[in-house]
Design a protein around this motif. Sequence first.
Motif, short mmCIF file in Angstrom:
data_model
loop_
_atom_site.label_atom_id
_atom_site.label_comp_id
_atom_site.label_asym_id
_atom_site.label_seq_id
_atom_site.Cartn_x
_atom_site.Cartn_y
_atom_site.Cartn_z
N TYR A 1 0.86 -1.03 0.05
CA TYR A 1 -0.01 -0.15 0.08
C TYR A 1 0.96 1.31 -0.07
O TYR A 1 0.56 2.35 -0.74
CB TYR A 1 -0.95 0.17 1.24
N PHE A 2 1.85 1.10 0.55
CA PHE A 2 3.02 2.27 0.58
C PHE A 2 3.41 2.81 -0.68
O PHE A 2 3.40 4.03 -1.05
CB PHE A 2 3.95 1.96 1.69
N THR A 3 3.71 1.81 -1.30
CA THR A 3 4.35 2.41 -2.78
C THR A 3 3.55 2.18 -3.86
O THR A 3 3.61 2.81 -4.78
CB THR A 3 5.75 1.47 -2.96
N LEU A 4 2.23 1.36 -3.93
CA LEU A 4 1.40 1.22 -4.92
C LEU A 4 0.11 2.21 -4.87
O LEU A 4 -0.86 2.09 -5.69
CB LEU A 4 1.09 -0.28 -4.89
N VAL A 5 0.12 2.80 -3.66
CA VAL A 5 -1.46 3.76 -3.62
C VAL A 5 -0.59 4.91 -2.85
O VAL A 5 -1.12 5.99 -3.51
CB VAL A 5 -2.20 2.82 -2.28
N SER A 6 -0.05 4.98 -1.80
CA SER A 6 0.03 6.11 -0.92
C SER A 6 1.07 7.00 -1.47
O SER A 6 1.13 8.20 -1.77
CB SER A 6 0.37 5.82 0.37
N VAL A 7 2.23 6.54 -1.80
CA VAL A 7 3.52 7.05 -2.09
C VAL A 7 3.81 6.75 -3.22
O VAL A 7 3.94 5.51 -3.52
CB VAL A 7 4.76 7.20 -0.97
N PRO A 8 4.49 7.53 -4.36
CA PRO A 8 4.94 7.31 -5.63
C PRO A 8 6.27 6.44 -5.74
O PRO A 8 6.57 6.12 -6.89
CB PRO A 8 4.76 8.30 -6.64
N GLN A 9 6.66 6.36 -4.57
CA GLN A 9 8.21 5.66 -4.85
C GLN A 9 8.57 5.23 -3.35
O GLN A 9 8.26 5.55 -2.34
CB GLN A 9 9.33 6.43 -5.12
N PHE A 10 9.62 4.38 -3.45
CA PHE A 10 9.94 3.89 -2.06
C PHE A 10 11.00 4.52 -1.31
O PHE A 10 11.83 5.29 -1.95
CB PHE A 10 10.80 2.37 -2.11
N GLY A 11 10.83 4.81 -0.15
CA GLY A 11 11.78 5.85 0.57
C GLY A 11 12.15 5.13 2.02
O GLY A 11 11.63 4.00 2.48
N LYS A 12 13.39 5.02 2.53
CA LYS A 12 14.12 4.51 3.45
C LYS A 12 13.12 4.72 4.87
O LYS A 12 12.72 5.84 4.93
CB LYS A 12 15.44 5.08 3.78
N GLU A 13 12.87 3.51 5.45
CA GLU A 13 12.27 3.45 6.72
C GLU A 13 10.82 4.26 6.58
O GLU A 13 10.20 4.87 7.55
CB GLU A 13 12.98 4.01 7.85
N MET A 14 10.19 3.96 5.32
CA MET A 14 8.98 4.55 4.90
C MET A 14 7.92 4.23 5.83
O MET A 14 6.80 5.02 6.15
CB MET A 14 8.60 4.52 3.46
N THR A 15 7.75 3.08 6.55
CA THR A 15 6.62 2.32 7.33
C THR A 15 6.77 3.26 8.78
O THR A 15 5.77 3.19 9.12
CB THR A 15 7.05 0.87 7.76
N ALA A 16 7.73 3.83 9.15
CA ALA A 16 7.63 4.56 10.25
C ALA A 16 7.13 4.08 11.51
O ALA A 16 6.31 4.67 12.26
CB ALA A 16 7.04 5.88 9.72
N GLY A 17 7.48 2.85 11.91
CA GLY A 17 7.06 1.98 12.80
C GLY A 17 5.57 1.66 13.07
O GLY A 17 5.11 1.34 14.19
N LEU A 18 5.15 1.62 11.85
CA LEU A 18 3.51 1.16 11.68
C LEU A 18 3.29 -0.12 12.14
O LEU A 18 2.16 -0.38 12.41
CB LEU A 18 2.82 1.62 10.44
N GLY A 19 4.49 -1.05 11.90
CA GLY A 19 4.56 -2.31 12.38
C GLY A 19 4.06 -2.56 13.67
O GLY A 19 3.42 -3.56 14.14
#
Length: 427
Positions: free
Chosen positions: A331-349
């Motif tokens: 969801y982060f890269t295919l919907v929310s943000v147009p590209q991957f970024g370092k540590e983009m999940t930001a602790g949501l796990g």
Amino acid sequence: MALAQTQAVDGTVQLATVRERHWKTPIALAVATALLALLFLTVPRDGTSTFRLGDPSAAFALPDVALPTALTSWLMVAVLAVLTVGAFLRVATYRKPQLWLVVVFGVLAVFGFLVWAAAGGLVPVTSLLFGAVSLSVPLVFGALGGVIGERAGVVNVAIEGQLLLGAFSAALLSSITGNPFVGLLGAMLGGVLVASVLAAFAIKYLVEQVIVGVVLNVLVTGLTGFLYGALLAPNEAELNTPVRFDRIEIPVLSDIPIIGPVLFSQTFIGYLMFLTVGVVAWGLYRTRWGLRLRAVGEHPQAADTVGIKVNPTRFWNVLLAGAIAGIGGAYFTLVSVPQFGKEMTAGLGFIALAAVIFGRWDPIRATLAALLFGFATNMQNLLSILKTPIPGEFMLMLPYLVTLLAVAGFAGQIRGPAASGKPYIKS
């Protein structure tokens, strides 16, 4: 209730039922009511709070609702006080506060806070709810992965790593192929890869599961960070420009006020989330798969006695949990943000793991908990726009504060699966 031994006159030992009263929920409600009253008293706001219930230009538009700020805020405090007294009375008579009472309390508390915050401003209700659902999508998938893993007897602390590697794999494969569905499959494989390492060390080599999960999170963070710097950043146009899922509006249903844009104007992953929640909830309690899964997580010895292969069952279900969590990473890269970024999940796990605990290891409740945390995150953004007299630092910590209060204050005395975190060695 608890059992206590009593000795009769003739010397025989008898068991007597002792009822217990648990005050955690009413005390939490009282503290929340007092904090709201203190906020309204120390920082009074006057004027009119307007709630926009939909797009004014839509076919089925609802009119805006304007409320007097001070009067409505204090009216909500009074109602919350009544609900708190009701919760205390139920516990005083050895009864638990009903679930509906806690839910209604939470909804009215949020509503009263929004009325106070929106003094002289506008609250777009549909946008607030839509953003909450959107931000909750990775949390829901992560929470479902956590529920399946722990129901099988393996503590899945590696949700963060599964989300992050899923996001990386989705961005890479979608960029190479130009197909978001290939990226989605790659995200599932990324989650499965992390889960396979967790399962191998936890089930086969009997390593402490929490330690393995923490190490995997650190490992995936470092690995994706290295690959981002060495591979994606220098070749951004070719390897880090994923093709994303478009939003799909369901005719007629998407025009329903408030709930239409929230539920029926989602991307493929959003609709997949609704389907996955229903399938996991149904399968966990209505199918042989769910019965075997719960058996190896609650009493593996008994499951082994009736012919269930405990460790293989655990292994394959941990892989399934990783695949589901990997979808959340996509969801982060295919919907929310147009590209991957370092540590983009930001602790949501880790918030997804808190949702598992708050939801009492149940798919539906864990989903509702994830939606609560998503709502808190989106409300942080709204309150910043409304320019409320609350420090920005507090606004940034609001989602995590809600997580802490939910797990520590409202989860109550809960017990997870009996064999969760305990390796099984066949005797």
